[in-house]
Design a protein around this motif. Structure first.
Motif, PDB file in Angstrom:
ATOM      1  N   PRO A   1      -8.691  -5.087 -32.662  1.00  0.00           N
ATOM      2  CA  PRO A   1      -8.912  -3.935 -31.785  1.00  0.00           C
ATOM      3  C   PRO A   1      -8.153  -2.691 -32.231  1.00  0.00           C
ATOM      4  O   PRO A   1      -8.665  -1.571 -32.129  1.00  0.00           O
ATOM      5  CB  PRO A   1      -8.440  -4.425 -30.410  1.00  0.00           C
ATOM      6  CG  PRO A   1      -7.616  -5.628 -30.679  1.00  0.00           C
ATOM      7  CD  PRO A   1      -8.148  -6.236 -31.920  1.00  0.00           C
ATOM      8  N   ASP A   2      -6.928  -2.897 -32.758  1.00  0.00           N
ATOM      9  CA  ASP A   2      -6.164  -1.747 -33.267  1.00  0.00           C
ATOM     10  C   ASP A   2      -6.857  -1.142 -34.488  1.00  0.00           C
ATOM     11  O   ASP A   2      -6.908   0.090 -34.640  1.00  0.00           O
ATOM     12  CB  ASP A   2      -4.749  -2.183 -33.633  1.00  0.00           C
ATOM     13  CG  ASP A   2      -3.985  -2.718 -32.437  1.00  0.00           C
ATOM     14  OD1 ASP A   2      -3.572  -1.910 -31.582  1.00  0.00           O
ATOM     15  OD2 ASP A   2      -3.814  -3.951 -32.356  1.00  0.00           O
TER      16      ASP A   2
ATOM     17  N   TYR B   1      -9.740   0.840 -33.377  1.00  0.00           N
ATOM     18  CA  TYR B   1      -9.311   2.124 -32.816  1.00  0.00           C
ATOM     19  C   TYR B   1      -9.062   3.146 -33.922  1.00  0.00           C
ATOM     20  O   TYR B   1      -9.528   4.289 -33.839  1.00  0.00           O
ATOM     21  CB  TYR B   1      -8.027   1.932 -31.986  1.00  0.00           C
ATOM     22  CG  TYR B   1      -7.426   3.238 -31.559  1.00  0.00           C
ATOM     23  CD1 TYR B   1      -7.861   3.878 -30.402  1.00  0.00           C
ATOM     24  CD2 TYR B   1      -6.448   3.862 -32.341  1.00  0.00           C
ATOM     25  CE1 TYR B   1      -7.321   5.098 -30.026  1.00  0.00           C
ATOM     26  CE2 TYR B   1      -5.914   5.078 -31.972  1.00  0.00           C
ATOM     27  CZ  TYR B   1      -6.350   5.699 -30.810  1.00  0.00           C
ATOM     28  OH  TYR B   1      -5.833   6.907 -30.454  1.00  0.00           O
ATOM     29  N   TRP B   2      -8.342   2.736 -34.965  1.00  0.00           N
ATOM     30  CA  TRP B   2      -8.011   3.686 -36.016  1.00  0.00           C
ATOM     31  C   TRP B   2      -9.217   4.056 -36.867  1.00  0.00           C
ATOM     32  O   TRP B   2      -9.325   5.183 -37.343  1.00  0.00           O
ATOM     33  CB  TRP B   2      -6.876   3.138 -36.885  1.00  0.00           C
ATOM     34  CG  TRP B   2      -5.555   3.229 -36.172  1.00  0.00           C
ATOM     35  CD1 TRP B   2      -4.816   2.206 -35.691  1.00  0.00           C
ATOM     36  CD2 TRP B   2      -4.878   4.434 -35.823  1.00  0.00           C
ATOM     37  NE1 TRP B   2      -3.697   2.684 -35.061  1.00  0.00           N
ATOM     38  CE2 TRP B   2      -3.710   4.050 -35.137  1.00  0.00           C
ATOM     39  CE3 TRP B   2      -5.132   5.783 -36.031  1.00  0.00           C
ATOM     40  CZ2 TRP B   2      -2.795   4.985 -34.653  1.00  0.00           C
ATOM     41  CZ3 TRP B   2      -4.222   6.711 -35.545  1.00  0.00           C
ATOM     42  CH2 TRP B   2      -3.073   6.310 -34.863  1.00  0.00           C
TER      43      TRP B   2
ATOM     44  N   GLU C   1     -10.869   6.647 -34.803  1.00  0.00           N
ATOM     45  CA  GLU C   1     -10.091   7.888 -34.822  1.00  0.00           C
ATOM     46  C   GLU C   1     -10.238   8.619 -36.147  1.00  0.00           C
ATOM     47  O   GLU C   1     -10.367   9.848 -36.186  1.00  0.00           O
ATOM     48  CB  GLU C   1      -8.618   7.563 -34.533  1.00  0.00           C
ATOM     49  CG  GLU C   1      -7.729   8.772 -34.395  1.00  0.00           C
ATOM     50  CD  GLU C   1      -7.966   9.566 -33.115  1.00  0.00           C
ATOM     51  OE1 GLU C   1      -7.142  10.426 -32.811  1.00  0.00           O
ATOM     52  OE2 GLU C   1      -8.983   9.327 -32.433  1.00  0.00           O
TER      53      GLU C   1
ATOM     54  N   SER D   1     -17.683   6.861 -35.232  1.00  0.00           N
ATOM     55  CA  SER D   1     -16.536   6.883 -34.333  1.00  0.00           C
ATOM     56  C   SER D   1     -16.926   6.359 -32.955  1.00  0.00           C
ATOM     57  O   SER D   1     -16.222   5.537 -32.360  1.00  0.00           O
ATOM     58  CB  SER D   1     -15.999   8.318 -34.220  1.00  0.00           C
ATOM     59  OG  SER D   1     -14.949   8.387 -33.286  1.00  0.00           O
TER      60      SER D   1
ATOM     61  N   PHE E   1     -15.387   2.942 -31.051  1.00  0.00           N
ATOM     62  CA  PHE E   1     -14.738   3.041 -29.744  1.00  0.00           C
ATOM     63  C   PHE E   1     -15.470   2.193 -28.709  1.00  0.00           C
ATOM     64  O   PHE E   1     -14.838   1.514 -27.889  1.00  0.00           O
ATOM     65  CB  PHE E   1     -14.686   4.506 -29.285  1.00  0.00           C
ATOM     66  CG  PHE E   1     -13.509   5.273 -29.814  1.00  0.00           C
ATOM     67  CD1 PHE E   1     -12.224   4.749 -29.750  1.00  0.00           C
ATOM     68  CD2 PHE E   1     -13.677   6.541 -30.359  1.00  0.00           C
ATOM     69  CE1 PHE E   1     -11.127   5.461 -30.235  1.00  0.00           C
ATOM     70  CE2 PHE E   1     -12.590   7.257 -30.845  1.00  0.00           C
ATOM     71  CZ  PHE E   1     -11.315   6.719 -30.778  1.00  0.00           C
TER      72      PHE E   1
ATOM     73  N   MET F   1     -14.712  -1.449 -29.200  1.00  0.00           N
ATOM     74  CA  MET F   1     -13.352  -1.788 -28.795  1.00  0.00           C
ATOM     75  C   MET F   1     -13.232  -1.913 -27.284  1.00  0.00           C
ATOM     76  O   MET F   1     -12.701  -2.914 -26.770  1.00  0.00           O
ATOM     77  CB  MET F   1     -12.378  -0.725 -29.313  1.00  0.00           C
ATOM     78  CG  MET F   1     -10.939  -1.029 -28.925  1.00  0.00           C
ATOM     79  SD  MET F   1      -9.848   0.351 -29.255  1.00  0.00           S
ATOM     80  CE  MET F   1      -8.376  -0.246 -28.428  1.00  0.00           C
TER      81      MET F   1
ATOM     82  N   ARG G   1      -4.554  -0.388 -25.692  1.00  0.00           N
ATOM     83  CA  ARG G   1      -5.065   0.901 -26.161  1.00  0.00           C
ATOM     84  C   ARG G   1      -6.323   1.379 -25.410  1.00  0.00           C
ATOM     85  O   ARG G   1      -6.823   2.455 -25.696  1.00  0.00           O
ATOM     86  CB  ARG G   1      -5.420   0.811 -27.653  1.00  0.00           C
ATOM     87  CG  ARG G   1      -4.242   0.845 -28.589  1.00  0.00           C
ATOM     88  CD  ARG G   1      -4.769   0.974 -30.022  1.00  0.00           C
ATOM     89  NE  ARG G   1      -3.714   0.903 -30.998  1.00  0.00           N
ATOM     90  CZ  ARG G   1      -2.965   1.938 -31.393  1.00  0.00           C
ATOM     91  NH1 ARG G   1      -3.180   3.123 -30.877  1.00  0.00           N
ATOM     92  NH2 ARG G   1      -2.009   1.779 -32.288  1.00  0.00           N
TER      93      ARG G   1
ATOM     94  N   GLU H   1      -6.393   5.003 -23.913  1.00  0.00           N
ATOM     95  CA  GLU H   1      -6.470   6.009 -24.972  1.00  0.00           C
ATOM     96  C   GLU H   1      -7.855   6.011 -25.618  1.00  0.00           C
ATOM     97  O   GLU H   1      -8.424   7.076 -25.894  1.00  0.00           O
ATOM     98  CB  GLU H   1      -5.398   5.728 -26.011  1.00  0.00           C
ATOM     99  CG  GLU H   1      -5.235   6.826 -27.046  1.00  0.00           C
ATOM    100  CD  GLU H   1      -4.168   6.475 -28.065  1.00  0.00           C
ATOM    101  OE1 GLU H   1      -4.010   7.268 -29.013  1.00  0.00           O
ATOM    102  OE2 GLU H   1      -3.516   5.434 -27.923  1.00  0.00           O
ATOM    103  N   ALA H   2      -8.417   4.810 -25.831  1.00  0.00           N
ATOM    104  CA  ALA H   2      -9.735   4.713 -26.455  1.00  0.00           C
ATOM    105  C   ALA H   2     -10.811   5.329 -25.561  1.00  0.00           C
ATOM    106  O   ALA H   2     -11.721   6.004 -26.046  1.00  0.00           O
ATOM    107  CB  ALA H   2     -10.073   3.248 -26.750  1.00  0.00           C
TER     108      ALA H   2
ATOM    109  N   LYS I   1     -10.552   9.114 -25.873  1.00  0.00           N
ATOM    110  CA  LYS I   1     -11.097   9.584 -27.144  1.00  0.00           C
ATOM    111  C   LYS I   1     -12.621   9.434 -27.183  1.00  0.00           C
ATOM    112  O   LYS I   1     -13.318  10.274 -27.774  1.00  0.00           O
ATOM    113  CB  LYS I   1     -10.459   8.793 -28.298  1.00  0.00           C
ATOM    114  CG  LYS I   1      -8.942   8.959 -28.417  1.00  0.00           C
ATOM    115  CD  LYS I   1      -8.559  10.365 -28.780  1.00  0.00           C
ATOM    116  CE  LYS I   1      -7.046  10.527 -28.901  1.00  0.00           C
ATOM    117  NZ  LYS I   1      -6.455   9.782 -30.016  1.00  0.00           N
TER     118      LYS I   1
END
Length: 254
Positions: free
Chosen positions: A168-169, A172-173, A176, A189, A193, A196, A205, A208-209, A212
């Protein structure tokens, strides 16, 4: 006697024939025409028409009126134009302040979740090829702003360890990087997202996800969906830093 009767009859006939004929209009025709009265009546009608008809302006007067009106409109336009410029200046200042707050929140979020990254040369060969090793190397490249290398490593984490702890991290990146690095790929993107927040709804996260993801939808031109995700962050995670980030961004869209 017969002659006498005829004479008598003739006298009566003559009296009937010679009796004067009275015309019904004789009395009207016999009345004299009053010319003075007719003239006075016509003059009164003319005066009534003069009262109802406004005095016509001369060409000079019309031009002067038009010129005065134009000057008034020009002054009003100048005042309104100045007010618009003032409001535009205030709006730009507010956008600048919101942008600074947004970047500050974004930086703090990255520091919070990024943690202290070990450089690649501190990892053993085994660590380099592990899930955590690939992820940490990807984050090191993010800090070095080598986003191509970072994206390649995060993609490798997702492909090699589909059920891994860092997937998942890594998603996310990836999302991003595709969102902020030129050339942008907003659709990729969005996809990362969405994957995730759908597959890892209890991940740390997620707030935050979601924020974004709302920004991505805005850049894709879907303001309605953008506000849905931004408002969701504020409603579901009111105490999270991402909620302040989402609220600030949403204010600019409304």
């Amino acid at each position: 006697m017969v002659l006498a009767g005829l004479a008598s009859s003739g006298e009566n006939h003559d009296s009937e024939i010679t009796e004067p004929f009275e015309s019904p209009t004789d009395e009207t025709q016999s009345q004299p025409i009053n010319a003075l009265e007719i003239l006075e009546t016509d003059a009164g009608r003319a005066n009534d028409l003069d009262v109802q008809t406004p005095t016509a302006q001369t060409d000079d007067e019309r031009l002067l009126t038009l010129f005065t009106r134009i000057q008034t409109l020009e002054r009003e336009y100048s005042i309104l134009h100045g007010r618009v410029e003032e409001l535009e200046h205030l709006y730009q200042e507010e956008r600048h302040m919101n942008r600074r707050r947004f970047l500050d929140l974004d930086r703090r979020l990255r520091e919070q979740f990024g943690g202290q990254l070990a450089p690649e040369d501190a990892l053993t060969t085994e660590d380099v090829n592990s899930e955590i090793g690939m992820y940490r190397r990807g984050m090191a490249f993010v800090d070095a702003e080598d986003f191509a290398q970072a994206a390649a490593l995060f993609q490798q984490v997702v492909d090699t360890f589909p059920n891994g702890e860092r997937v998942p991290d890594a998603m996310y990146w990836l999302a991003e990087i595709y969102r902020i690095v030129d050339p942008k790929d907003l659709e990729k993107s969005r996809q990362f997202f969405v994957q995730m927040v759908t597959l890892y709804s209890d991940h740390a996260r997620i707030p935050e996800a979601l924020a974004k993801l709302g920004m991505v939808y805005h850049e894709l031109g879907n303001v309605t969906r953008a506000l849905e995700y931004l408002d969701r962050v504020v409603a579901e995670y009111p105490d999270h830093d991402a909620a302040r980030l989402a609220e600030t961004y949403a204010q600019e869209l409304r």
